[in-house]
Design an enzyme around this catalytic site. Structure first.
Site, PDB file in Angstrom:
ATOM      1  N   ASN A 156     110.665 -16.017   1.387  1.00  0.00           N
ATOM      2  CA  ASN A 156     109.304 -15.963   1.914  1.00  0.00           C
ATOM      3  C   ASN A 156     108.438 -14.978   1.125  1.00  0.00           C
ATOM      4  O   ASN A 156     108.906 -13.932   0.678  1.00  0.00           O
ATOM      5  CB  ASN A 156     109.285 -15.639   3.413  1.00  0.00           C
ATOM      6  CG  ASN A 156     109.986 -14.338   3.771  1.00  0.00           C
ATOM      7  OD1 ASN A 156     110.977 -13.955   3.161  1.00  0.00           O
ATOM      8  ND2 ASN A 156     109.468 -13.654   4.775  1.00  0.00           N
ATOM      9  N   LEU A 157     107.179 -15.369   0.950  1.00  0.00           N
ATOM     10  CA  LEU A 157     106.196 -14.550   0.235  1.00  0.00           C
ATOM     11  C   LEU A 157     105.021 -14.285   1.164  1.00  0.00           C
ATOM     12  O   LEU A 157     104.504 -15.214   1.785  1.00  0.00           O
ATOM     13  CB  LEU A 157     105.668 -15.276  -1.012  1.00  0.00           C
ATOM     14  CG  LEU A 157     106.680 -15.803  -2.025  1.00  0.00           C
ATOM     15  CD1 LEU A 157     105.942 -16.502  -3.169  1.00  0.00           C
ATOM     16  CD2 LEU A 157     107.545 -14.682  -2.559  1.00  0.00           C
ATOM     17  N   GLU A 158     104.599 -13.024   1.228  1.00  0.00           N
ATOM     18  CA  GLU A 158     103.408 -12.668   2.009  1.00  0.00           C
ATOM     19  C   GLU A 158     102.463 -11.897   1.098  1.00  0.00           C
ATOM     20  O   GLU A 158     102.901 -11.190   0.188  1.00  0.00           O
ATOM     21  CB  GLU A 158     103.804 -11.818   3.212  1.00  0.00           C
ATOM     22  CG  GLU A 158     104.698 -12.556   4.206  1.00  0.00           C
ATOM     23  CD  GLU A 158     105.303 -11.656   5.285  1.00  0.00           C
ATOM     24  OE1 GLU A 158     105.963 -12.181   6.179  1.00  0.00           O
ATOM     25  OE2 GLU A 158     105.113 -10.414   5.190  1.00  0.00           O
ATOM     26  N   HIS A 167     106.635 -19.958   3.038  1.00  0.00           N
ATOM     27  CA  HIS A 167     107.896 -19.864   3.778  1.00  0.00           C
ATOM     28  C   HIS A 167     109.061 -20.134   2.820  1.00  0.00           C
ATOM     29  O   HIS A 167     108.916 -20.827   1.809  1.00  0.00           O
ATOM     30  CB  HIS A 167     107.920 -20.865   4.926  1.00  0.00           C
ATOM     31  CG  HIS A 167     106.907 -20.579   5.996  1.00  0.00           C
ATOM     32  ND1 HIS A 167     107.177 -20.665   7.334  1.00  0.00           N
ATOM     33  CD2 HIS A 167     105.589 -20.204   5.912  1.00  0.00           C
ATOM     34  CE1 HIS A 167     106.106 -20.353   8.038  1.00  0.00           C
ATOM     35  NE2 HIS A 167     105.124 -20.075   7.199  1.00  0.00           N
ATOM     36  N   GLU A 173     111.651 -22.028   2.993  1.00  0.00           N
ATOM     37  CA  GLU A 173     111.999 -23.434   2.796  1.00  0.00           C
ATOM     38  C   GLU A 173     110.981 -24.111   1.877  1.00  0.00           C
ATOM     39  O   GLU A 173     111.323 -24.989   1.078  1.00  0.00           O
ATOM     40  CB  GLU A 173     112.070 -24.159   4.142  1.00  0.00           C
ATOM     41  CG  GLU A 173     113.176 -23.636   5.060  1.00  0.00           C
ATOM     42  CD  GLU A 173     112.697 -22.510   5.975  1.00  0.00           C
ATOM     43  OE1 GLU A 173     111.800 -21.744   5.567  1.00  0.00           O
ATOM     44  OE2 GLU A 173     113.223 -22.399   7.092  1.00  0.00           O
ATOM     45  N   CYS A 214     111.235 -22.561  11.133  1.00  0.00           N
ATOM     46  CA  CYS A 214     110.107 -22.620  12.063  1.00  0.00           C
ATOM     47  C   CYS A 214     109.575 -24.054  12.109  1.00  0.00           C
ATOM     48  O   CYS A 214     109.923 -24.908  11.281  1.00  0.00           O
ATOM     49  CB  CYS A 214     109.018 -21.646  11.642  1.00  0.00           C
ATOM     50  SG  CYS A 214     108.090 -22.162  10.186  1.00  0.00           S
ATOM     51  N   CYS A 225     108.059 -25.383   8.893  1.00  0.00           N
ATOM     52  CA  CYS A 225     108.995 -25.812   7.848  1.00  0.00           C
ATOM     53  C   CYS A 225     109.705 -27.111   8.221  1.00  0.00           C
ATOM     54  O   CYS A 225     109.961 -27.960   7.369  1.00  0.00           O
ATOM     55  CB  CYS A 225     110.012 -24.713   7.562  1.00  0.00           C
ATOM     56  SG  CYS A 225     109.257 -23.310   6.705  1.00  0.00           S
TER      57      CYS A 225
HETATM   58 ZN   LIG Z   1     108.958 -21.641   8.137  1.00  0.00          ZN
END
Ligand SMILES: [Zn+2]
Length: 315
Positions: free
Chosen positions: A72-74, A85, A87, A112, A115
């Site tokens: 995951n990248l934010e 996300h 996935e 989630c 995804c």
């Molecule tokens: Zn997700």
């Protein structure tokens, strides 16, 4: 689980089929897919979640026998929907490497809803096997058990339309010379000179041709360059449910990190100095505004050029 992968996979987002076979053997597992959950902790360490500090790692087995990692990248300063996300990262990574199918995925947290929906863009999504390593009793289970009665590409597209991980060769038309827009502060500092500009445009154009954008018809690609002149490009990927779509700028950041770019430090910025966006002039949607906002937050002052292609049918 007691088995441990014997080889170092530090920093690697793609593991070739032969190496995957060897790693499975060394780890004492019966099949490569049993190796996937063992690689999840290494994937989690590669995540960049400076907002949540919640690391997600996803590891998938491709039809080619290769293993792909996703994290995951934010992006601080940007609304949360700019996030990537794990996935999504995994699928964009596989797509960028020409993988034709993902059969099994091990992931650190239960996928989630976003995804589960995004994965519907892959043909035969219902049968993708998902294992959640944080489950009490981790086991591969079909995606259909996580998302029964899904809405997806068959609801909107012809059954023969290419889906994600299937070959795309989008017709972009001709580059409209009057449609080249320049922004950012890079032009005056010498970065973004002719050679780099050309390589960025070509990379973004190639990514746009490979883009999965059947719902809007707005194929788009984004390319970024770091201070060392290395160029990374990503293709826009749409979802039948629209909102889980992965923007071209985010896809480029996936490519950047997967190829060993990204500044090398989790909290130290991405090291991006220039970028290019390729999209259609007459498309129903445009990425330009969003891409400028994204780039300004991720790489302040980076130089962006936007290339608009005019479909041959347009007047
Ligand atoms: Zn997700």
């Amino acid at each position: 689980m007691e088995e441990k992968p014997a080889r170092s996979t530090v920093g690697k987002f793609v593991i070739e089929a032969e190496e995957a076979q060897a790693m499975a053997k060394e780890s004492g597992v019966a099949a490569v897919r049993e190796l996937l959950p063992l690689l999840v902790p290494a994937a989690q360490r590669l995540a960049r979640p400076p907002i949540s500090n919640y690391r997600v790692g996803a590891v998938g087995l491709g039809a080619s026998g290769r293993i792909f990692l996703g994290v995951n990248l934010e992006f601080p300063g940007l609304p949360l929907h700019h996030s990537v996300h794990a996935e999504q990262f995994l699928m964009a990574n596989a797509n960028a490497h020409g993988e034709t199918g993902i059969r099994c995925v091990a992931v650190s947290s239960v996928p989630c809803g976003h995804c589960r929906q995004f994965l519907q863009e892959i043909r035969g999504a219902a049968e993708i096997q998902i294992l959640v390593t944080s489950d009490e009793d981790p086991a591969f289970r079909p995606l259909a058990s996580l998302l029964p009665h899904p809405f997806g590409p068959p609801d909107l597209l012809h059954k023969d339309a290419p889906l994600l991980l299937e070959p795309h060769d989008n017709e972009l038309g001709a580059l409209d010379a009057t449609g080249v827009a320049v922004g950012g502060g890079g032009l005056c500092n010498g970065i973004g000179g002719g050679g780099l500009d050309r390589r960025l445009r070509e990379a973004a154009e190639g990514a746009a041709r490979s883009s999965h954008a059947p719902y809007s018809g707005c194929a788009a690609g984004f390319a970024v360059a770091d201070g060392g002149g290395r160029v990374y490009s990503g293709s826009y990927v749409e979802s039948a449910a629209y909102n889980p779509s992965l923007g071209p700028a985010q896809a480029a950041m996936v490519a950047c990190l997967a190829a060993g770019g990204g500044g090398g430090r989790e909290g130290g910025g991405w090291g991006i100095v220039a970028a290019a966006l390729v999209e259609k002039e007459t498309a129903a949607v445009s990425h330009e505004g969003t891409a400028r906002i994204f780039l300004e937050a991720v790489a302040p002052g980076a130089h962006l050029k936007v290339y608009r292609f005019r479909p041959s049918t347009a007047v």
